[in-house]
Design an enzyme around this catalytic site. Structure first.
Site, mmCIF file in Angstrom:
data_model
loop_
_atom_site.group_PDB
_atom_site.id
_atom_site.type_symbol
_atom_site.label_atom_id
_atom_site.label_comp_id
_atom_site.label_asym_id
_atom_site.label_seq_id
_atom_site.Cartn_x
_atom_site.Cartn_y
_atom_site.Cartn_z
ATOM 1 N N ALA A 81 -6.137 12.381 -18.395
ATOM 2 C CA ALA A 81 -6.579 13.076 -17.180
ATOM 3 C C ALA A 81 -5.696 12.698 -15.996
ATOM 4 C CB ALA A 81 -8.036 12.741 -16.872
ATOM 5 N N ASP A 82 -5.647 13.592 -15.032
ATOM 6 C CA ASP A 82 -4.975 13.313 -13.769
ATOM 7 C C ASP A 82 -5.801 13.938 -12.655
ATOM 8 O OD1 ASP A 82 -2.334 12.226 -12.568
ATOM 9 O OD2 ASP A 82 -2.641 14.150 -11.560
ATOM 10 N N THR A 83 -5.965 13.216 -11.569
ATOM 11 C CA THR A 83 -6.739 13.713 -10.426
ATOM 12 C C THR A 83 -5.856 13.760 -9.189
ATOM 13 O OG1 THR A 83 -8.780 12.760 -11.331
ATOM 14 C CG2 THR A 83 -8.789 13.333 -8.992
ATOM 15 N N SER A 118 -7.378 17.470 -13.909
ATOM 16 C CA SER A 118 -6.929 18.187 -15.104
ATOM 17 C C SER A 118 -7.062 17.245 -16.294
ATOM 18 C CB SER A 118 -5.480 18.643 -14.961
ATOM 19 O OG SER A 118 -5.367 19.616 -13.947
#
Length: 202
Positions: A81-83, A118
């Site tokens: 995940a990446d925020t 994402s």
């Protein structure tokens, strides 16, 4: 979903805690990629007025993390995940010092911004990426907000968080309201992830 190894490709304590809602047991193997370099490369290639591309950057970073770990764990189920935090003007990364954190939090005050996470899932040699957006509004930059920002930077750790704040800690005092998934802002849209996993693995 117990017949194979499950890997979280992130060292985020917040994501570890959230993933426990779905899995009792999983491995943590952080990706070994240069996020800052990928970010700089991407931003240098997009037009200055094309801010909608920030959403695409988040997808790319999530995918690259998952791909990196999948190289050595092809038979596992991998979640990365990446925020990111952004508005129609700026992309807010992790602040490097007190002044950057103060600027970000004061700038965000009185405005609405977007927090996007994402997530990429790898399973059976296939990658699947989805994203979730939440909309966060801070209180106006009055004297109370200024004092709360100062206290937050002094007493919490804004330096490992995009946008210089974590909704799950003292920064909650800066926030007027949110529209969307709370856990997405923490770092993992857990209910949407659960549904996607059931679709992919079943």
């Amino acid at each position: 979903m117990d017949n194979f190894d499950i890997i979280l490709a992130s060292n985020s304590q917040r994501r570890k805690e959230l993933l426990k809602f779905i899995f009792n047991k999983f491995k943590v193997i952080p990706a070994n990629i240069d996020e800052r370099n990928l970010e700089r490369k991407f931003l240098s290639e997009i037009a200055k007025d094309n801010k909608s591309k920030y959403s695409e950057l988040c997808d790319i970073l999530s995918f690259e993390k998952c791909k990196n770990v999948a190289t050595n764990y092809k038979s596992s189920l991998i979640i990365s995940a990446d925020t990111i935090v952004y508005d129609d003007m700026y992309l807010f990364g992790k602040p490097n010092n007190y002044e950057e954190a103060k600027f970000m939090l004061e700038y965000l005050s009185g405005k609405e911004h977007i927090v996007q996470t994402s997530v990429t899932i790898y399973f059976n040699n296939t990658f699947s990426t989805f994203s979730e957006k939440s909309y966060v509004s801070f209180y106006d930059l009055d004297e109370i907000q200024k004092a709360t920002i100062k206290s937050y930077i002094k007493n919490e750790n804004p330096y490992d968080k995009a946008g210089a704040y974590g909704i799950q800690d003292g920064a909650s005092l800066l926030i007027k309201h949110i529209n969307g998934d709370y856990f997405n802002i923490v770092g993992l849209p857990i209910s949407k992830l659960n549904r996607k996993l059931l679709e992919i693995v079943s």
